[in-house]
Design a protein around this motif. Structure first.
Motif, short mmCIF file in Angstrom:
data_model
loop_
_atom_site.label_atom_id
_atom_site.label_comp_id
_atom_site.label_asym_id
_atom_site.label_seq_id
_atom_site.Cartn_x
_atom_site.Cartn_y
_atom_site.Cartn_z
N GLY A 211 4.00 -19.38 -19.19
CA GLY A 211 4.28 -20.13 -18.39
C GLY A 211 3.86 -20.22 -16.97
N ILE A 212 4.27 -19.13 -16.13
CA ILE A 212 3.98 -18.82 -14.75
C ILE A 212 2.97 -18.02 -14.39
CG2 ILE A 212 6.29 -19.22 -14.36
CD1 ILE A 212 6.94 -16.42 -13.85
N LYS A 213 1.94 -17.86 -15.39
CA LYS A 213 0.75 -16.80 -15.18
C LYS A 213 -0.01 -17.39 -13.96
CE LYS A 213 -1.37 -14.94 -18.40
NZ LYS A 213 -2.02 -14.70 -19.76
N PRO A 214 -0.18 -18.69 -13.71
CA PRO A 214 -1.02 -18.92 -12.59
C PRO A 214 -0.55 -18.89 -11.22
CG PRO A 214 -1.13 -20.72 -14.26
CD PRO A 214 -0.09 -19.64 -14.76
N ILE A 215 0.84 -18.83 -11.14
CA ILE A 215 1.37 -18.73 -10.01
C ILE A 215 1.33 -16.88 -9.54
CG2 ILE A 215 3.89 -18.48 -8.82
CD1 ILE A 215 4.68 -20.66 -10.61
N ILE A 216 1.71 -16.16 -10.58
CA ILE A 216 1.65 -14.89 -10.44
C ILE A 216 0.25 -14.30 -9.92
CG2 ILE A 216 1.67 -12.37 -11.64
CD1 ILE A 216 3.82 -13.63 -13.19
N GLU A 217 -0.95 -14.77 -10.86
CA GLU A 217 -2.28 -14.51 -10.39
C GLU A 217 -2.54 -14.97 -8.67
OE1 GLU A 217 -6.56 -14.04 -12.41
OE2 GLU A 217 -5.28 -15.84 -13.20
N ASP B 298 0.75 -1.18 -0.01
CA ASP B 298 0.02 0.00 0.01
C ASP B 298 0.72 1.19 0.14
OD1 ASP B 298 -2.26 -1.49 0.14
OD2 ASP B 298 -2.36 -1.48 2.29
N GLU B 299 2.25 1.19 0.03
CA GLU B 299 3.07 2.34 -0.17
C GLU B 299 3.34 2.43 -1.64
OE1 GLU B 299 4.34 4.46 2.07
OE2 GLU B 299 3.19 3.67 3.60
N ALA B 300 3.58 3.60 -1.95
CA ALA B 300 3.97 3.85 -3.57
C ALA B 300 5.26 3.30 -3.74
CB ALA B 300 4.19 5.48 -3.51
N GLY B 301 5.58 2.71 -5.12
CA GLY B 301 6.63 1.94 -5.35
C GLY B 301 6.55 0.45 -4.70
N TYR B 302 5.65 0.11 -4.25
CA TYR B 302 5.41 -1.29 -3.55
C TYR B 302 5.90 -2.37 -4.67
CZ TYR B 302 3.68 -5.82 -1.68
OH TYR B 302 3.40 -7.02 -0.99
N ILE B 303 6.96 -3.33 -4.60
CA ILE B 303 7.47 -4.20 -5.58
C ILE B 303 6.45 -5.31 -5.87
CG2 ILE B 303 8.36 -5.85 -3.81
CD1 ILE B 303 9.90 -4.88 -7.45
N GLY B 304 5.52 -5.41 -4.94
CA GLY B 304 4.31 -6.33 -5.53
C GLY B 304 3.37 -5.74 -6.31
N GLU B 305 3.32 -4.49 -6.66
CA GLU B 305 2.42 -4.10 -7.57
C GLU B 305 3.22 -4.20 -8.86
OE1 GLU B 305 0.16 0.13 -8.94
OE2 GLU B 305 0.48 -0.13 -6.75
N LYS B 306 4.55 -3.93 -9.04
CA LYS B 306 5.19 -4.14 -10.00
C LYS B 306 5.13 -5.57 -10.69
CE LYS B 306 9.70 -3.58 -12.55
NZ LYS B 306 8.80 -2.80 -13.76
N PHE B 307 5.27 -6.60 -9.76
CA PHE B 307 5.05 -7.88 -10.01
C PHE B 307 3.77 -8.30 -10.72
CE2 PHE B 307 4.36 -12.52 -8.66
CZ PHE B 307 5.39 -13.02 -9.21
N ASN B 308 2.67 -7.38 -9.88
CA ASN B 308 1.35 -7.67 -10.64
C ASN B 308 1.60 -7.16 -12.30
OD1 ASN B 308 -1.90 -6.69 -9.36
ND2 ASN B 308 -1.34 -7.47 -11.33
N HIS B 309 2.28 -6.28 -12.63
CA HIS B 309 2.24 -5.90 -14.01
C HIS B 309 2.74 -6.84 -15.10
CE1 HIS B 309 3.34 -1.52 -12.32
NE2 HIS B 309 2.00 -1.84 -12.12
N PHE B 310 3.33 -7.79 -14.11
CA PHE B 310 3.85 -8.99 -15.33
C PHE B 310 2.61 -9.88 -15.69
CE2 PHE B 310 8.15 -9.18 -12.74
CZ PHE B 310 8.56 -8.08 -12.98
N LEU B 311 1.47 -9.69 -14.91
CA LEU B 311 0.65 -10.94 -15.08
C LEU B 311 -0.19 -11.14 -16.58
CD1 LEU B 311 -1.17 -12.98 -13.84
CD2 LEU B 311 -2.74 -11.06 -13.23
N ASN C 187 -11.47 -3.94 -6.84
CA ASN C 187 -10.30 -4.34 -7.45
C ASN C 187 -9.98 -5.84 -7.08
OD1 ASN C 187 -8.63 -2.07 -8.64
ND2 ASN C 187 -9.50 -1.22 -6.64
N HIS C 188 -9.30 -6.30 -7.99
CA HIS C 188 -9.32 -8.04 -7.99
C HIS C 188 -7.66 -8.17 -7.46
CE1 HIS C 188 -12.54 -9.58 -10.55
NE2 HIS C 188 -13.01 -8.55 -10.23
N TYR C 189 -6.81 -7.44 -7.99
CA TYR C 189 -5.37 -7.63 -7.62
C TYR C 189 -4.75 -6.26 -6.76
CZ TYR C 189 -6.06 -10.78 -11.67
OH TYR C 189 -6.58 -11.49 -12.38
N VAL C 190 -3.54 -6.65 -6.47
CA VAL C 190 -2.81 -5.57 -5.65
C VAL C 190 -2.47 -4.20 -6.56
CG1 VAL C 190 -1.74 -7.15 -4.16
CG2 VAL C 190 -0.58 -6.33 -6.16
#
Length: 337
Positions: free
Chosen positions: A63-69, A45-58, A283-286
């Motif tokens: 091959g690894i989309k289910p893991i990311i989702e 919930d802070e600006a720049g959270y790496i988890g949100e960037k990880f969400n961008h990959f989805l 919202n569904h994701y981070v």
């Protein structure tokens, strides 16, 4: 005599790859340095959270989309994974720089680079940077596995301090020294062909870079509209941003409801969307869809259900199409069935 000759060859190979080892090591250690030391990017919930960037990959991961989702729909698991991933990058990167257990750490480099390639190899607005980082990391990790470290490494220091390490297979496989294989040419050839094949395949899959038409999914935003539902007094639909630059969102400046003749029945402009009720966004994701100063912001990889109130109930039977307009002028439409 042959063992002495082989040992000398491996010492030189490890010495010649020193710059590669240092650069690759810093590439991964610097991820930890940026995220935790220079600025804490591991706080949800802070600006720049790496988890949100990880969400961008989805949207277009391979091959690894289910893991990311799974991770972006389970924030606690995502936070734990991001912390773990960052610590692994720190350990692997630092050990590679120091030349400690070089071959074991090179396997870590190979795995980390593979994750980057499969997850974000499609992202890169100009130079296909994520794809290049991925394939070069894989190739570099493989080379370091083959050579180990030479002078200017802790592996070399331990070998010099205790010659027994040169005869211990566990150290030769995990650290440095003569790779205990009767014919390393087979491993070199097989590994090189595999990595080159992976490079060509992913270049074509993500970007059409081998034949056909080139494409870059990071240039223009794309929003998919689905699950459109008319209720007694509301219209609900799902938006999912699957393409465009990851460094900023799609800026939605218009939502129009049209009849079958294309006549606008209801319109939300910049002012309406900048004040879009947060309770009408699920919202569904981070990576979250949210109202901004002059638009409705939709980050890359974000998925949300939006609800529009239909004050005029007579409008319900006439609504035929929903149209979304981006600040770039791109429009997306979906029929209401």
């Amino acid at each position: 005599m042959k063992h002495t000759s082989d040992s000398r060859s491996y010492d030189l190979a490890g010495l010649y790859t020193l710059s590669l080892r240092l650069v690759i090591g810093w590439t991964y250690f610097s991820a930890f340095w940026r995220r935790l030391v220079l600025e804490n990017k591991l706080i949800p919930d802070e600006a720049g959270y790496i988890g949100e960037k990880f969400n961008h990959f989805l949207p277009n991961a391979l091959g690894i989309k289910p893991i990311i989702e799974y991770l972006v729909t389970h924030p606690d698991a995502l936070e734990t994974s991001m912390i773990t991933f960052t610590l692994i990058e720190a350990i692997v990167g630092l050990f590679i720089i120091l030349g400690l257990f070089t071959r074991l750490m090179s396997i870590g480099i190979f795995g980390l680079a593979m994750g980057i390639l499969l997850g974000s190899g499609w992202i890169g607005t100009t130079c296909l940077d994520e794809w290049q980082i991925g394939v070069l990391g894989i190739a570099g990790g493989f080379v370091l596995f083959l050579t180990g470290s030479g002078n200017f490494s802790l592996d070399h220091y331990f070998i010099k301090k205790n010659k027994k390490f040169t005869h211990k297979k566990w150290f030769l496989w995990l650290g440095s020294g003569v790779l205990p294989l009767p014919n390393p040419k087979i491993l070199v050839l097989a590994g090189s062909v595999f990595i080159f094949g992976l490079t060509l395949y992913t270049n074509q899959y993500f970007h059409g870079g081998v034949w056909g038409t080139l494409h870059n999914k990071s240039v223009k935003p794309k929003i998919e509209i689905s699950n459109v539902l008319l209720t007694q007094s509301d219209l609900t639909f799902e938006v999912y941003r699957t393409q465009g630059a990851d460094v900023y969102g799609s800026f939605l400046i218009g939502i129009d409801l049209l009849d079958k003749n294309g006549t606008i029945l209801k319109s939300l402009d910049i002012r309406d969307l900048s004040k879009f009720p947060k309770e009408n966004i699920r919202n569904h994701y981070v990576a979250k869809v949210k109202p901004g100063k002059h638009s409705l912001i939709i980050p890359l990889g974000a998925k949300a259900d939006l609800t529009l109130s239909l004050n005029d109930t007579r409008m319900k039977g006439e609504v035929h199409t929903i149209k979304l307009t981006d600040i770039s002028g791109i429009e997306w439409t979906a029929e209401i069935k």
